[in-house]
Design an enzyme around this catalytic site. Structure first.
Site, PDB file in Angstrom:
ATOM      1  N   ALA A  63       1.018  -0.949  -0.184  1.00 27.93           N
ATOM      2  CA  ALA A  63      -0.058  -0.151  -0.110  1.00 27.93           C
ATOM      3  C   ALA A  63       1.123   1.386   0.025  1.00 27.93           C
ATOM      4  CB  ALA A  63      -1.098   0.161   1.322  1.00 27.93           C
ATOM      5  N   GLY A 104       0.187  -5.437   0.320  1.00 31.01           N
ATOM      6  CA  GLY A 104      -0.566  -5.357  -0.921  1.00 31.01           C
ATOM      7  C   GLY A 104      -0.058  -5.875  -2.108  1.00 31.01           C
ATOM      8  N   GLU A 107      -0.394  -9.491  -1.993  1.00 29.82           N
ATOM      9  CA  GLU A 107      -1.938  -9.846  -2.046  1.00 29.82           C
ATOM     10  C   GLU A 107      -2.488  -9.640  -3.519  1.00 29.82           C
ATOM     11  OE1 GLU A 107      -3.025  -6.660   0.902  1.00 29.82           O
ATOM     12  OE2 GLU A 107      -4.058  -8.438   1.845  1.00 29.82           O
ATOM     13  N   GLU A 127       2.248  -6.171   7.304  1.00 31.90           N
ATOM     14  CA  GLU A 127       1.141  -5.101   7.759  1.00 31.90           C
ATOM     15  C   GLU A 127       1.186  -5.242   9.214  1.00 31.90           C
ATOM     16  OE1 GLU A 127       0.644  -7.163   5.349  1.00 31.90           O
ATOM     17  OE2 GLU A 127      -0.407  -6.045   3.893  1.00 31.90           O
TER      18      GLU A 127
END
Ligand code: NAD
Length: 705
Positions: A63, A104, A107, A127
């Site tokens: 992110a 992310g 992900e 995270e």
């Protein structure tokens, strides 16, 4: 401006290239670019399959953290939505992971049907270290692709794994040796998958890989991590999310993951941990120093003094493969120091952390000497001799005589004036403080003390070197105790004064550890040595002479030979691994309170906490005002990495910002009134603290320059 996502078709494969250097942070523009190009690939009949790759040295760092807390975070298209569309694709999608896929970024790779990575790549979901959980499917998809126990470990620890381990676990399908040709390999792989009609993978159709996990798996796991996750909010939410992945369909799990993510994001902990993330990046920026200044070369190092600190400091350099000389004038001490280093390595070898060969390789990098003549060609010298100005002066005069021009001359002093040390040399521009923390081979913090004349390239060099030896360097100015020990002083003063007023050491320690500190002040004094703080006080009696109660209980303990753990008695009595309260402490406190006319009373936990923390924060405000620290986040890094302050509170200054600076001002004023003459002496809000509080501001935004 170049597009954040590039699109082209090669060999029938749509190539979607993330193009937002340096780390392809998944901000709104990148998300929109992925969504748009992916839709193009999906609807273009000439496209057989899709490869997602990166134009940067890393696939994707996750992110865009700058977006957190900004209006753009979660702006459409949101990441979970973009990812689900990729997962539902009717054409095979391959992630070509170069360098790193984190958060992310991983992900994104998880929703691809297949993953190919270069041999040096690392993948992970870090995270948790930002006080949150993966929020775009990581907690639901990872345990469907690899065994739940490994997935849980990756998510709860946040530690990335290497490509080979990821391949073994089934997270990566293919490892490609040469990063330079990864893209070609990924395109060939995509064509191969189409030709072989390899099945598409949708995590919604896969159960979690629970394998042979017992019924008590999650309960046992919680117990196993209880100690290291004490106080942290996010690890338990990570576990809950993975538990759901084991019991519920993907769609339900994604929904619950999103809720847990938001819950975490809205905690003071997430703000605190993200503050520390940015703090580490900011610490490398030193006001007035151009980071592009060419560093000096450091290929050979010398340590003066083979005692507690010298040995630990030397190990950092040897571990980094840098040849290191260790000088002590006392031959026996030198032999002992070298022996301690060898023993430390042998213990690591017994634990399987080093091979016998590595132990020998490291020891071969260490050269003992009793002669300053051997120091002629070293690039950096770190002095760690006795904490006495005369001794430091003698050492630095000799270094000035023997060291080559341009060698950096550093002192590991904890309290002495580095300007005064520099002044005895003819090269004060080459002198700097490098304040390591004990045990120096373990503790990550390194206070870099910038003296008045220290040259910019010396600062740039030690910052770079700090990274090389895996330390966290934080630049501070010259003053008594620099940042860490200076802030510690009022904190220690209050804790010991509270004992005089009737609080038991174990109550004080309990309050502080319940707040989250690794250790209470009384236990810490026993560990560091009551004699050490006594000797420091002796050197500064003039500054505290107006307060006859100052650390008086510690003085009496020292006088009766109770120096803490090293003598088996201090605030506590030590018996092997057991410790129990030392009844002498309360007796001494009662007698001294009567002698000094201090009223003894029951003291609330709240008062203990406020009286220990507010003066610490107030000292931080003075430090900022004087420019000794460039920013409040530097003080926070020092406290979290050097003094056991809980990371989930973000450091003392962040804690103050969180509770509001006016609360701190009011608290200090309250104790000034409540504690009479003593309060008048020590409880005075720093002008900067008052000023920021009155303006409704925070430490975080304050810059002196
Ligand atoms: P120590 O007493 O364990 O070791 C000092 C060593 O220096 C001894 O081996 C001694 O023989 C040697 N020595 C003394 N004078 C010398 C000289 N002129 N030339 C060469 N060698 C000489 O001390 P320590 O605890 O390692 O502390 C060293 C320095 O590090 C001090 O300045 C101290 O303030 C600082 N420091 C200590 C700690 C800590 O926790 N111990 C933490 C941070 C900084």
């Amino acid at each position: 401006m170049t597009a954040p996502v590039l699109y082209e078709i090669r060999d029938g494969i749509a190539l979607i290239t993330l193009n937002a250097p340096p780390v392809n942070g998944l901000g709104q523009a990148l998300r929109a670019g992925i969504q748009e190009t992916f839709a193009r690939a999906s609807t273009d009949d000439s496209v057989r399959a899709v490869v997602i790759a990166s134009s940067s040295p890393i696939f994707c760092g996750g992110a865009d953290i700058v977006e957190f807390g900004s209006g753009n975070f979660g702006a459409e298209p949101n990441l979970p939505g973009v990812l689900r569309a990729i997962e539902l694709s009717h054409k095979p999608v391959v992630a070509a992971i170069n360098g790193m896929a984190l958060g992310g970024g991983l992900e994104l790779a998880l929703v691809c049907d297949y993953r190919i990575a270069d041999a040096k790549a690392r993948v992970g979901l870090p995270e948790v270290s930002l006080g949150i959980i993966p929020g775009a499917g990581g907690t639901q998809r990872l345990p469907r692709l690899i065994n739940v126990d490994l997935a849980l470990d990756m998510i709860v620890s946040g530690v990335p794994v290497a490509a080979a381990q990821a391949q073994e676990a089934g997270l990566i399908d293919r490892v490609h040796g040469d990063a330079a040709t990864l893209l070609d390999a990924a395109i060939a792989y995509a064509n191969e998958l189409v030709d072989s009609k390899a099945p598409l993978r949708d995590c919604a159709q896969m159960p979690a890989k629970t394998g042979a996990l017992g019924d008590s798996f999650f309960a046992d796991y919680r117990q196993a991590i209880a100690r290291r996750s004490r106080g942290f909010y996010a690890p338990e939410r990570c576990i809950q999310a993975v538990e759901i992945a084991c019991n519920q369909p993907l769609e339900v799990g994604l929904q619950r993951e999103a809720e847990l993510f938001v819950e975490c994001m809205n905690t003071p902990q997430a703000r605190a941990q993200q503050h520390l993330f940015f703090a580490e990046r900011a610490a490398g920026k030193v006001p007035g120093v151009d980071p592009k200044t060419p560093p000096r070369k450091v290929e050979k190092v010398a340590i003066i003094g083979s005692g507690t600190m010298g040995g630990g400091i030397a190990m950092n350099f040897i571990n980094a493969g840098i040849p290191t000389l260790m000088l002590d004038l006392n031959g026996e001490a030198l032999e002992r120091g070298i022996g301690v280093i060898r023993t430390n390595y042998e213990i690591s070898a017994k634990k399987g952390k080093l091979t016998a060969e590595q132990v020998e390789q490291r020891m071969a990098l260490l050269q003992p000497t009793t002669s300053y003549d051997d120091l002629r060609d070293v690039d950096l010298v770190i002095e760690a001799v006795f904490e006495k100005m005369e001794v430091k002066h003698a050492v630095f005069k000799t270094l000035d005589e023997v060291c080559k021009p341009g060698a950096i001359l550093a002192s590991n002093t904890s309290t002495l004036d580095v300007n005064e040390i520099a002044a005895v040399t003819r090269r004060p521009q080459d002198v700097i403080g490098l304040h390591f923390f004990s045990p120096a081979n373990v503790m990550r913090l390194l206070e870099v003390v910038r003296a008045d004349k220290t040259a910019d390239d010396v600062i740039v060099t030690v910052l770079k070197l700090g990274q090389r030896i895996k330390k966290l360097p934080v630049v501070v100015g010259v003053c008594f105790g620099f940042v860490g020990n200076r802030m510690l002083e009022p904190y220690g003063r209050e804790a010991t004064r509270l004992v005089l007023e009737g609080a038991a050491p174990e109550q004080i320690d309990r309050v502080l550890t319940e707040f989250g500190l690794a250790m209470g002040l009384c236990s810490m004094s026993d560990l560091a040595g009551i004699d050490i703080s006594y000797l420091t006080r002796q050197a500064h009696r003039a500054a505290i002479a107006h307060d006859p109660s100052y650390a008086v209980v510690c003085d009496r303990l020292y006088e009766q030979g109770d120096c803490g753990q090293k003598t088996g008695r201090g605030f506590y009595i030590y018996n092997g691994r057991e410790k129990s309260p030392n009844p002498d402490v309360l007796t001494i406190a009662r007698a001294e309170a009567a002698r000094l006319g201090v009223e003894q009373r029951e003291i609330s936990d709240q008062e203990i906490l406020e009286r220990c923390l507010y003066p610490l924060i107030n000292e931080g405000a003075l430090i900022l005002e004087e420019g000794i620290a460039a920013r409040s986040s530097d003080c926070d890094l020092i406290y979290v990495n050097g003094y056991g302050f809980p990371a989930w509170r973000g450091g003392p200054m962040q804690y103050a910002d969180e509770i509001g600076l006016q609360t701190v001002v009011d608290g200090i004023n309250k104790y000034r009134q409540q504690l009479g003459e003593y309060g008048e002496m020590w409880f005075r809000p720093a002008p900067l603290l008052q000023q920021l509080a009155a303006g409704g501001k925070s430490f975080r935004a304050f810059r002196k320059v």
